[in-house]
Scaffold this motif. Structure first.
Motif, PDB file in Angstrom:
ATOM      1  N   GLU A 102       0.832  -1.208   0.000  1.00 45.73           N
ATOM      2  CA  GLU A 102       0.000   0.000   0.000  1.00 45.73           C
ATOM      3  C   GLU A 102       0.867   1.258   0.000  1.00 45.73           C
ATOM      4  O   GLU A 102       1.998   1.249   0.487  1.00 45.73           O
ATOM      5  N   GLU A 103       0.280   2.354  -0.523  1.00 44.34           N
ATOM      6  CA  GLU A 103       0.971   3.644  -0.508  1.00 44.34           C
ATOM      7  C   GLU A 103       0.741   4.361   0.815  1.00 44.34           C
ATOM      8  O   GLU A 103      -0.358   4.319   1.366  1.00 44.34           O
ATOM      9  N   TYR A 104       1.788   5.025   1.334  1.00 45.12           N
ATOM     10  CA  TYR A 104       1.669   5.788   2.573  1.00 45.12           C
ATOM     11  C   TYR A 104       2.425   7.103   2.450  1.00 45.12           C
ATOM     12  O   TYR A 104       3.400   7.215   1.694  1.00 45.12           O
ATOM     13  N   GLU A 105       1.955   8.091   3.207  1.00 44.03           N
ATOM     14  CA  GLU A 105       2.644   9.381   3.306  1.00 44.03           C
ATOM     15  C   GLU A 105       3.864   9.224   4.224  1.00 44.03           C
ATOM     16  O   GLU A 105       3.794   8.512   5.234  1.00 44.03           O
ATOM     17  N   GLY A 106       4.958   9.899   3.859  1.00 46.62           N
ATOM     18  CA  GLY A 106       6.157   9.811   4.688  1.00 46.62           C
ATOM     19  C   GLY A 106       7.089  10.988   4.493  1.00 46.62           C
ATOM     20  O   GLY A 106       6.792  11.914   3.723  1.00 46.62           O
ATOM     21  N   GLN A 119      -5.034  12.150   7.992  1.00 47.38           N
ATOM     22  CA  GLN A 119      -5.867  10.941   7.947  1.00 47.38           C
ATOM     23  C   GLN A 119      -5.039   9.692   8.261  1.00 47.38           C
ATOM     24  O   GLN A 119      -5.489   8.798   8.972  1.00 47.38           O
ATOM     25  N   GLN A 120      -3.815   9.656   7.732  1.00 47.93           N
ATOM     26  CA  GLN A 120      -2.948   8.494   7.957  1.00 47.93           C
ATOM     27  C   GLN A 120      -2.534   8.388   9.419  1.00 47.93           C
ATOM     28  O   GLN A 120      -2.505   7.296   9.989  1.00 47.93           O
ATOM     29  N   VAL A 121      -2.217   9.522  10.039  1.00 53.36           N
ATOM     30  CA  VAL A 121      -1.830   9.537  11.453  1.00 53.36           C
ATOM     31  C   VAL A 121      -2.988   9.047  12.317  1.00 53.36           C
ATOM     32  O   VAL A 121      -2.803   8.255  13.252  1.00 53.36           O
ATOM     33  N   GLU A 122      -4.209   9.505  12.002  1.00 53.70           N
ATOM     34  CA  GLU A 122      -5.396   9.075  12.745  1.00 53.70           C
ATOM     35  C   GLU A 122      -5.646   7.579  12.565  1.00 53.70           C
ATOM     36  O   GLU A 122      -5.968   6.864  13.509  1.00 53.70           O
ATOM     37  N   GLN A 123      -5.479   7.092  11.324  1.00 50.66           N
ATOM     38  CA  GLN A 123      -5.673   5.659  11.052  1.00 50.66           C
ATOM     39  C   GLN A 123      -4.648   4.819  11.805  1.00 50.66           C
ATOM     40  O   GLN A 123      -4.961   3.737  12.322  1.00 50.66           O
ATOM     41  N   ALA A 124      -3.413   5.317  11.883  1.00 50.43           N
ATOM     42  CA  ALA A 124      -2.362   4.604  12.616  1.00 50.43           C
ATOM     43  C   ALA A 124      -2.724   4.499  14.095  1.00 50.43           C
ATOM     44  O   ALA A 124      -2.500   3.465  14.737  1.00 50.43           O
TER      45      ALA A 124
END
Length: 326
Positions: free
Chosen positions: A73-77, A118-123
């Protein structure tokens, strides 16, 4: 995750509520939706800023997107290290804080701060979910706060352990505010989310009792699901948009429970029928035995009477013969 091209549902196979698991379908839907959304944002970025960034030089500290090899999957980093020798960089993914070495040509432009948030919240939600799955097991003690699923609706509530049986590995928990008690396996218990959550549920329970209601209001149920089961809302949408009446929480579990109860009832009836039959056979056998015994006694008595009569007759004949001779 289901492989691309794999069949997740076939109408020809029919629908069975007991075995049908739509998690694969939901995962594929989410994956397709996220992918479409990313492409839309990417197209807008290309349109606004133009192309030509494909072969650009990436620098340490820059925001980017990259594929994580563990799940594809793609993720922000953020780029935290750059290896100029093999034209690769080390990317640290937001929220998860794991790192991956990625070739510069495989990096993608960040989709922006909204996507990062959104990614931080999902984590965070993923981490909470992992903690819930692990639970505390044998570490629970009598009087401990905990969280447990109520069998009637499949929702997890705050509770307190009222009794504990180490031998069977079970505990009786009382749900705060509502007062109902259920027996649960220690492996089914989760850690309490704290005093704030407990007070909120107690207040909610008191309101329900004061109003003489038999269940939880839809709004209250929605709030509980939003906090306890965020994955449900992520998969099915907000209750205000879709309506909680469409969320059949615990329905599958209820069907399984009803099926188990029906099976247990049939088993009990079968056992009672067998016992009744055995009892009847035993009575019949006893009656038969008693009749046989009575018959045997009667035959013995009759034989004895016949023998006695014969002896009397013989004695009489002997006496008569003796008299005639004299």
């Amino acid at each position: 995750m289901a492989a691309i091209g794999s069949v997740v549902f076939s109408a020809s196979e029919g629908y069975d509520a007991e075995v049908w698991d739509d998690s694969a379908l939901i995962q594929e839907y989410d994956r397709a939706w996220k992918s479409s959304r990313r492409e839309l944002v990417r197209k807008r970025q290309e349109k606004a800023g133009g192309k030509g960034k494909k072969g650009r030089s990436w620098q340490i500290g820059e925001a980017c997107r990259a594929v994580y090899s563990e799940d594809g999957e793609e993720y922000e980093g953020t780029i935290v290290f750059r290896n100029t020798a093999n034209r690769s960089v080390t990317v640290r993914f937001h929220g998860y804080n794991n790192e991956e070495e990625v070739k510069e040509r495989e990096l993608m432009e960040s989709l922006g701060q909204d996507e990062v948030d959104q990614q931080v919240e999902q984590a965070r939600l993923d981490e909470e979910g992992a903690e819930e799955e692990e639970g505390a097991g044998d570490e629970f003690r009598l009087g401990d706060w905990c969280r447990a699923e109520w069998s009637h609706d499949g929702v997890v509530y705050e509770a307190i352990i009222e009794s504990l049986d180490r031998k069977t590995g079970t505990a009786k928990v009382k749900f705060l505010g509502f007062g109902n008690v259920e027996e649960k396996s220690l492996d089914e218990l989760f850690m309490s989310k704290g005093e704030e959550w407990r007070l909120e549920q107690e207040n909610m329970g008191e309101e329900v009792m004061d109003n003489g209601q038999q269940g939880i209001k839809e709004e209250e149920l929605h709030n509980l699901i939003a906090k306890n089961c965020p994955d449900l809302l992520a998969n099915f949408g907000d209750g205000g948009e879709l309506g909680l009446e469409g969320l059949e929480i615990g329905d599958k579990k209820k069907k399984k429970k009803d099926k188990k109860e029906k099976k247990d009832k049939e088993k009990k009836e079968k056992k009672e029928k067998k016992e009744k039959k055995e009892k009847k056979e035993k009575v019949e056998k006893t009656d038969k035995s008693e009749k046989k015994e009575v018959k045997e006694k009667k035959e013995v008595k009759e034989k004895k009477e016949v023998k006695e009569k014969k002896e009397v007759k013989e004695k009489k004949e002997v006496k008569e013969k003796k008299e005639v001779k004299e």
